[in-house]
Design a protein around this motif. Structure first.
Motif, PDB file in Angstrom:
ATOM      1  N   GLU A 100       0.806  -1.217   0.000  1.00  0.00           N
ATOM      2  CA  GLU A 100       0.000   0.000   0.000  1.00  0.00           C
ATOM      3  C   GLU A 100       0.844   1.275   0.000  1.00  0.00           C
ATOM      4  OE1 GLU A 100      -3.252   0.221  -0.356  1.00  0.00           O
ATOM      5  OE2 GLU A 100      -3.455  -1.961  -0.477  1.00  0.00           O
ATOM      6  N   THR A 147       3.893   2.868  -5.058  1.00  0.00           N
ATOM      7  CA  THR A 147       3.094   3.176  -6.247  1.00  0.00           C
ATOM      8  C   THR A 147       2.939   1.935  -7.111  1.00  0.00           C
ATOM      9  OG1 THR A 147       5.011   3.768  -7.603  1.00  0.00           O
ATOM     10  CG2 THR A 147       4.023   5.521  -6.234  1.00  0.00           C
ATOM     11  N   ARG A 184      -1.269   5.614 -14.654  1.00  0.00           N
ATOM     12  CA  ARG A 184      -1.447   5.276 -13.239  1.00  0.00           C
ATOM     13  C   ARG A 184      -0.131   4.825 -12.599  1.00  0.00           C
ATOM     14  NH1 ARG A 184      -5.455   7.379 -14.592  1.00  0.00           N
ATOM     15  NH2 ARG A 184      -7.643   6.828 -14.136  1.00  0.00           N
ATOM     16  N   TYR A 192       0.357   6.084  -9.010  1.00  0.00           N
ATOM     17  CA  TYR A 192      -0.785   5.982  -8.113  1.00  0.00           C
ATOM     18  C   TYR A 192      -0.523   4.930  -7.036  1.00  0.00           C
ATOM     19  CZ  TYR A 192      -3.997   8.811 -10.960  1.00  0.00           C
ATOM     20  OH  TYR A 192      -4.625   9.830 -11.616  1.00  0.00           O
ATOM     21  N   LEU A 193      -0.921   5.225  -5.823  1.00  0.00           N
ATOM     22  CA  LEU A 193      -0.891   4.241  -4.753  1.00  0.00           C
ATOM     23  C   LEU A 193      -2.083   3.288  -4.910  1.00  0.00           C
ATOM     24  CD1 LEU A 193      -0.020   6.538  -1.711  1.00  0.00           C
ATOM     25  CD2 LEU A 193       1.518   4.917  -2.857  1.00  0.00           C
ATOM     26  N   ALA A 229      -4.412   2.464  -2.987  1.00  0.00           N
ATOM     27  CA  ALA A 229      -5.656   2.994  -2.433  1.00  0.00           C
ATOM     28  C   ALA A 229      -6.398   3.857  -3.441  1.00  0.00           C
ATOM     29  CB  ALA A 229      -5.367   3.797  -1.170  1.00  0.00           C
ATOM     30  N   ASN A 230      -5.687   4.362  -4.437  1.00  0.00           N
ATOM     31  CA  ASN A 230      -6.294   5.237  -5.445  1.00  0.00           C
ATOM     32  C   ASN A 230      -6.557   4.508  -6.765  1.00  0.00           C
ATOM     33  OD1 ASN A 230      -6.182   7.511  -3.720  1.00  0.00           O
ATOM     34  ND2 ASN A 230      -4.024   7.818  -4.239  1.00  0.00           N
ATOM     35  N   LEU A 231      -6.453   3.170  -6.748  1.00  0.00           N
ATOM     36  CA  LEU A 231      -6.722   2.363  -7.934  1.00  0.00           C
ATOM     37  C   LEU A 231      -8.005   1.578  -7.745  1.00  0.00           C
ATOM     38  CD1 LEU A 231      -3.156   0.881  -8.567  1.00  0.00           C
ATOM     39  CD2 LEU A 231      -4.218   2.771  -9.804  1.00  0.00           C
ATOM     40  N   SER A 232      -8.697   1.305  -8.839  1.00  0.00           N
ATOM     41  CA  SER A 232      -9.893   0.469  -8.779  1.00  0.00           C
ATOM     42  C   SER A 232      -9.474  -0.993  -8.596  1.00  0.00           C
ATOM     43  CB  SER A 232     -10.713   0.615 -10.055  1.00  0.00           C
ATOM     44  OG  SER A 232     -10.014   0.032 -11.154  1.00  0.00           O
ATOM     45  N   GLN A 238      -7.872  -2.281 -11.748  1.00  0.00           N
ATOM     46  CA  GLN A 238      -6.525  -1.746 -11.943  1.00  0.00           C
ATOM     47  C   GLN A 238      -5.518  -2.440 -11.034  1.00  0.00           C
ATOM     48  OE1 GLN A 238      -7.465   2.370 -11.248  1.00  0.00           O
ATOM     49  NE2 GLN A 238      -7.803   2.811 -13.420  1.00  0.00           N
ATOM     50  N   LYS A 239      -5.931  -2.749  -9.809  1.00  0.00           N
ATOM     51  CA  LYS A 239      -5.053  -3.495  -8.905  1.00  0.00           C
ATOM     52  C   LYS A 239      -4.747  -4.872  -9.475  1.00  0.00           C
ATOM     53  CE  LYS A 239      -6.697  -1.299  -4.633  1.00  0.00           C
ATOM     54  NZ  LYS A 239      -7.414  -1.536  -3.343  1.00  0.00           N
TER      55      LYS A 239
END
Length: 217
Positions: free
Chosen positions: A101, A104, A140, A143-144, A146-149, A152-153
């Motif tokens: 988490e 990035t 992305r 992006y961390l 927590a900010n991904l769908s 996306q994860k």
């Protein structure tokens, strides 16, 4: 075909969880051989032992009884050093993503090559950016989690597993349950690898850079 054509083999494999009266057998006398260059799917209801078997074949659990031979090495009684060395030749896609988490998307994927040893940071960054770009995540990179769908994860986890060009790749969650974007990406990459007679044993930035965008077949 000889044993060298089957990089993954299990013979009379049994496994238990718990102790005493709570001890329960999860795997019963498993025998299998997976041929080099093949795409193999384990199917069965929840709780049938699919993930347990994969973690044993992938050096994530110790073999209790029976034999597992991975890439020519016996895992029953294997030393921690051997298990670690073999894990570095595998790619894992976990059911819960298991992204860090605090890192990035690009940094999470970079770990897929950094665990292989001394790798130039710039090369690792370029490889991570390239593979994430193929999976539609060029915007992305920083992006961390927590900010991904969720989808996306999933794709970040796929990229982390593939970026080091492993000898074998293990997704512990059935691809049909992935998103409509992640599943075709995984199947296409897997099909491409399945056509390779012998995947590379060591990582090279030129190998990763040569990949092109996968498409659903």
């Amino acid at each position: 075909m000889g044993d060298e054509d089957f990089p993954v083999q299990a013979r009379a494999l049994n496994h238990w969880f718990g102790r005493g009266e709570a001890r329960k057998q999860a795997l019963y006398d498993i025998n299998l051989r997976i041929a080099r260059g093949s795409l193999t799917v384990l199917v069965g209801p929840s709780g049938s032992g699919k993930t347990t078997l994969l973690t044993l074949l992938g050096c994530l659990r110790e073999v209790q009884q029976g034999s597992v031979v991975l890439l020519g090495h016996e895992l029953h009684g294997a030393t921690p050093a051997l298990a670690t060395a073999l894990r570095r030749r595998l790619g894992f896609i976990f059911q819960a993503h298991n992204l860090h988490e605090s890192l990035t998307a690009a940094q999470n994927v970079m770990m897929g090559v950094q665990v292989l040893g001394r790798v130039d940071k710039a090369q690792a960054q370029a490889a991570a950016a390239h593979v994430l770009g193929l999976l539609g995540l060029s915007e992305r990179l920083d992006y961390l989690p927590a900010n991904l769908s969720g989808g996306q994860k999933q794709r970040v986890a796929i990229a982390r597993a593939l970026v080091g060009t492993p000898s074998w790749c293990w997704p512990t969650n059935p691809p049909p349950r992935w998103t409509a974007t992640a599943a075709p990406m995984w199947w296409s990459c897997s099909s491409d690898w399945g056509r390779r007679a012998a995947p590379p044993r060591s990582w090279s930035p030129t190998t990763t850079a040569s990949w092109t965008a996968p498409t659903a077949s």
